[in-house]
Design an enzyme around this catalytic site. Structure first.
Site, PDB file in Angstrom:
ATOM      1  N   GLN A 219       0.929  -1.140  -0.075  1.00  0.00           N
ATOM      2  CA  GLN A 219      -0.121  -0.026   0.068  1.00  0.00           C
ATOM      3  C   GLN A 219       0.742   1.183  -0.075  1.00  0.00           C
ATOM      4  O   GLN A 219       2.028   1.253   0.144  1.00  0.00           O
ATOM      5  CB  GLN A 219      -0.947   0.055   1.047  1.00  0.00           C
ATOM      6  CG  GLN A 219      -1.864  -1.071   1.114  1.00  0.00           C
ATOM      7  CD  GLN A 219      -3.142  -1.131   2.489  1.00  0.00           C
ATOM      8  OE1 GLN A 219      -3.459  -0.121   2.656  1.00  0.00           O
ATOM      9  NE2 GLN A 219      -3.165  -2.323   2.730  1.00  0.00           N
ATOM     10  N   LYS A 235       2.060   7.553   6.591  1.00  0.00           N
ATOM     11  CA  LYS A 235       0.984   6.762   6.173  1.00  0.00           C
ATOM     12  C   LYS A 235      -0.412   7.429   6.291  1.00  0.00           C
ATOM     13  O   LYS A 235      -0.731   8.157   7.243  1.00  0.00           O
ATOM     14  CB  LYS A 235       0.804   5.452   7.056  1.00  0.00           C
ATOM     15  CG  LYS A 235       2.020   4.482   6.645  1.00  0.00           C
ATOM     16  CD  LYS A 235       1.845   3.112   7.620  1.00  0.00           C
ATOM     17  CE  LYS A 235       2.640   2.101   7.234  1.00  0.00           C
ATOM     18  NZ  LYS A 235       2.501   0.819   7.682  1.00  0.00           N
ATOM     19  N   GLU A 256      -4.281  -0.304   5.667  1.00  0.00           N
ATOM     20  CA  GLU A 256      -3.533   0.071   6.828  1.00  0.00           C
ATOM     21  C   GLU A 256      -3.869   1.300   7.142  1.00  0.00           C
ATOM     22  O   GLU A 256      -4.112   2.421   6.508  1.00  0.00           O
ATOM     23  CB  GLU A 256      -1.940   0.373   5.981  1.00  0.00           C
ATOM     24  CG  GLU A 256      -1.377  -1.185   5.625  1.00  0.00           C
ATOM     25  CD  GLU A 256       0.002  -0.878   5.317  1.00  0.00           C
ATOM     26  OE1 GLU A 256       0.527   0.475   5.169  1.00  0.00           O
ATOM     27  OE2 GLU A 256       0.718  -1.991   5.061  1.00  0.00           O
ATOM     28  N   VAL A 340       9.171   7.903  13.051  1.00  0.00           N
ATOM     29  CA  VAL A 340      10.620   8.146  12.609  1.00  0.00           C
ATOM     30  C   VAL A 340      11.458   6.972  11.866  1.00  0.00           C
ATOM     31  O   VAL A 340      11.055   5.862  12.316  1.00  0.00           O
ATOM     32  CB  VAL A 340      11.364   8.390  14.004  1.00  0.00           C
ATOM     33  CG1 VAL A 340      12.762   8.570  14.040  1.00  0.00           C
ATOM     34  CG2 VAL A 340      10.779   9.574  14.877  1.00  0.00           C
ATOM     35  N   MET A 341      12.321   7.275  10.988  1.00  0.00           N
ATOM     36  CA  MET A 341      12.935   6.151  10.405  1.00  0.00           C
ATOM     37  C   MET A 341      14.166   5.724  11.195  1.00  0.00           C
ATOM     38  O   MET A 341      14.733   6.505  11.956  1.00  0.00           O
ATOM     39  CB  MET A 341      13.374   6.811   9.041  1.00  0.00           C
ATOM     40  CG  MET A 341      12.233   7.303   8.023  1.00  0.00           C
ATOM     41  SD  MET A 341      11.250   5.886   7.201  1.00  0.00           S
ATOM     42  CE  MET A 341      12.732   5.568   5.983  1.00  0.00           C
ATOM     43  N   LEU A 342      14.179   4.480  11.025  1.00  0.00           N
ATOM     44  CA  LEU A 342      15.402   3.769  11.854  1.00  0.00           C
ATOM     45  C   LEU A 342      16.831   4.171  11.021  1.00  0.00           C
ATOM     46  O   LEU A 342      16.604   4.693  10.093  1.00  0.00           O
ATOM     47  CB  LEU A 342      15.340   2.148  11.977  1.00  0.00           C
ATOM     48  CG  LEU A 342      14.392   1.821  12.560  1.00  0.00           C
ATOM     49  CD1 LEU A 342      13.696   0.448  12.827  1.00  0.00           C
ATOM     50  CD2 LEU A 342      14.391   2.115  14.202  1.00  0.00           C
ATOM     51  N   ASP A 408      -1.431  -9.720  10.986  1.00  0.00           N
ATOM     52  CA  ASP A 408      -0.524  -9.354   9.926  1.00  0.00           C
ATOM     53  C   ASP A 408       0.855  -9.560  10.364  1.00  0.00           C
ATOM     54  O   ASP A 408       1.653  -8.696   9.767  1.00  0.00           O
ATOM     55  CB  ASP A 408      -0.822  -8.258   9.207  1.00  0.00           C
ATOM     56  CG  ASP A 408      -0.207  -8.221   7.767  1.00  0.00           C
ATOM     57  OD1 ASP A 408      -0.284  -9.103   7.093  1.00  0.00           O
ATOM     58  OD2 ASP A 408       0.241  -7.084   7.391  1.00  0.00           O
ATOM     59  N   GLU A 413      11.864  -8.266  12.505  1.00  0.00           N
ATOM     60  CA  GLU A 413      13.253  -7.910  12.483  1.00  0.00           C
ATOM     61  C   GLU A 413      14.104  -7.674  13.556  1.00  0.00           C
ATOM     62  O   GLU A 413      13.541  -7.425  14.650  1.00  0.00           O
ATOM     63  CB  GLU A 413      13.176  -6.331  11.417  1.00  0.00           C
ATOM     64  CG  GLU A 413      12.603  -6.635  10.252  1.00  0.00           C
ATOM     65  CD  GLU A 413      12.767  -5.345   9.224  1.00  0.00           C
ATOM     66  OE1 GLU A 413      13.676  -4.721   9.506  1.00  0.00           O
ATOM     67  OE2 GLU A 413      11.814  -5.146   8.519  1.00  0.00           O
TER      68      GLU A 413
END
Length: 540
Positions: A219, A235, A256, A340-342, A408, A413
């Site tokens: 998506q 998103k 989502e 926040v992006m890793l 889902d 990770e």
């Protein structure tokens, strides 16, 4: 004869006239009597009725479900102390102020509209929860090798530049960098992280200078960039908060939801995990903050104006990327979650693990764990679940997924640097909180089959079942601090009520496990005692 006929007609006409006058007088009397009646008292709003459903049942008790001790010593690692604000309260119970942007002003217009009399009470519960010793268990000092990223020492070749102290707690770093430097082997951020407030501030108010579509996934998702080089995963809103997922829709075909990503972050923090990157809600200007700043030509080509004048776009992806499923502003404002992006994969490689209890993702086939009651015996003998904390780490994730009804979870990770001895990242929670009226017991299959849970997790779950720390109330309080709460509550009251109901189910399953193992003389196998290990490490 004609005289008689005229006389009869006159009598009939007079009678009809009298009847008409009488009816008009009667209608007038009725009208005036109704007009002067006092207004009835308004019925209580539906919201109040639903909120009552979310209250923890004070009679809810599970065997052995006494409140954990409250006399534990509250201590912090040196890293936490170095990051504390002067008042000592950085994350729990603190409302993040916003300022500046037009979107913020729009959200603030609705402030107080959805408030309730018990809002302050819920905030007090949240503060009491985060002040509880179970959330302040002393931990060992983090060795240098247990930090995800290492800070390079200052080089002599940089003397001609400004003298900047490059360390983990430096206020000179942008919030996203301080967050990255604070990731350790055991958590994404500490319990009381002073970096959280500026980080949320960045997500909700900093200018967006770039927006491109993220590759992969089923998506539409965008990567937003800020002036300080920070990035966030975007998103958009796809359905209303009180709308339940269609019962005829398979879990792998579900939308989502932006509010599910936000709520998952708050629930993860309330459970004491801290394994979901910080997420905040934001009202985004579709034109100014996406269309005008994107360098993604494929994305730019999908913008259009709807028949009613709203600005829409749909991007390119495997599902729900078409004009029939377009994302539209109102007319330009769009609700979204920003996570926040890793750290970039070039700096911190992540390993993807297939879940042992992965669903078949088929409309007809069933997975092995659904037909084999002894399936967990095989899993326990398979690395990395045969030793260390991986199995109880997985159970933590299972409990989180059941509470928010997320079916889902096909993969998870970890950071490759830490090998098998580290926490699991709870990423991609957009399909959670789809249904509040139905619980999905199959999500708890790993817990029922393995009968294994962390001691600290078990204690916190019991704590959240008590009225003074009711999970529904503290969740409501935590979500009220998100900026999008000013538009509308992020979770409807039935979803909050479902949290208490599902928590009770988890406690009952663990209790049944204890009773069953007690008959076999292995009651101690149910609880993995991580608290004793933490205390011993702190003393050393």
């Amino acid at each position: 004869m004609s005289w008689r006929m005229r006389r009869r007609s006159r009598t009939i006409c007079l009678s009809l006239a009298f009847v008409t006058i009488f009816l008009h007088l009667l209608l007038a009397l009725v009208f005036f009597s109704i007009h002067h009646l006092p207004c009835d008292a308004p019925l209580p709003p539906r919201t109040h009725v639903l909120r009552d459903l979310a209250q923890c049942n004070t009679s809810m008790r599970v065997r052995g479900n006494s409140e954990p001790p409250t006399d534990s010593i509250q201590r912090h690692t040196p890293y936490e102390e170095s990051k504390k604000e002067p008042n000592g309260n950085a994350l729990p119970g603190k409302i993040f102020p916003l300022k500046g942007s037009k979107s913020t002003q729009t959200m603030q217009k609705g402030a107080g509209q959805y408030g309730n009399e018990s809002g302050d009470s819920d905030l007090l519960k949240l503060k009491a929860l985060f002040d509880h010793p179970l959330y302040n268990v002393p931990g060992p000092v983090v060795p240098e090798d247990d930090w995800l990223l290492k800070v390079k020492p200052k080089s002599d070749t940089l003397d001609r530049y400004e003298d900047t102290q490059w360390n983990r707690s430096s206020d000179s770093h942008p919030p996203w960098l301080r967050f990255h430097l604070g990731i350790s082997r055991w958590e994404l951020y500490p319990h009381r992280a002073p970096t959280m407030e500026p980080l949320i501030q960045q997500l909700t108010a900093h200018p967006i200078v770039s927006a491109v579509q993220k590759s992969g996934g089923t998506q539409l998702k965008l990567v937003m960039s800020f002036p300080n080089y920070g990035q966030a995963l975007f998103k958009p809103k796809k359905q209303e908060r009180d709308e339940e997922t269609n019962y005829n829709l398979y879990y792998f075909s579900d939308y989502e939801r932006h509010n599910a990503e936000i709520a998952a972050f708050h629930l993860d923090r309330i459970l004491g995990y801290r394994r979901i990157p910080p997420v905040a809600g934001r009202l985004v200007d579709v034109v100014k903050e996406i269309k005008d700043v994107t360098t993604d030509r494929k994305l730019a080509k999908t913008f259009f104006n709807s028949p009613v004048g709203n600005v829409c776009f749909y991007g390119q992806c495997s599902y729900y990327c078409s004009t029939e499923h377009a994302i539209c502003g109102q007319p330009r404002d769009l609700e979204a979650s920003l996570a926040v992006m890793l750290p970039d994969l070039s700096l911190a490689t992540r390993r993807t693990w297939r879940s042992p209890w992965r669903r078949s993702y088929s409309r007809s086939k069933r997975a092995k764990w659904e037909t084999d009651p002894n399936y967990c015996t095989t899993v326990k003998k398979t690395p990395p679940y045969d030793k260390g904390t991986r199995l109880v780490d997985f159970m933590d994730m299972v409990i989180l997924d059941f509470l928010m009804s997320n079916m889902d979870r096909h993969h998870y990770e970890t950071f490759e640097k830490f090998g098998n001895n580290t926490f699991l990242l709870h990423l991609d929670n957009g399909r959670a909180f789809g249904r509040h009226s139905k619980d999905e017991p199959s999500i708890l299959a790993p817990l029922e089959q393995c009968c294994r849970i962390r001691h600290s997790t078990w204690q916190r779950l019991r704590l959240l079942s008590l009225p003074q720390y009711c999970i529904s109330d503290v969740m409501r309080a935590s979500l009220s601090q998100d900026p999008l709460h000013k538009v509308a509550p992020l979770l409807s009251e039935p979803h909050l009520a479902a949290l208490s109901r599902r928590l009770k189910t988890v406690l009952e399953i663990v209790t049944r496990c204890q009773e069953r193992q007690k008959k076999d003389g292995r009651a101690e196998d149910v609880i993995y005692d991580d608290l004793a290990y933490l205390k011993q490490s702190a003393e050393q």
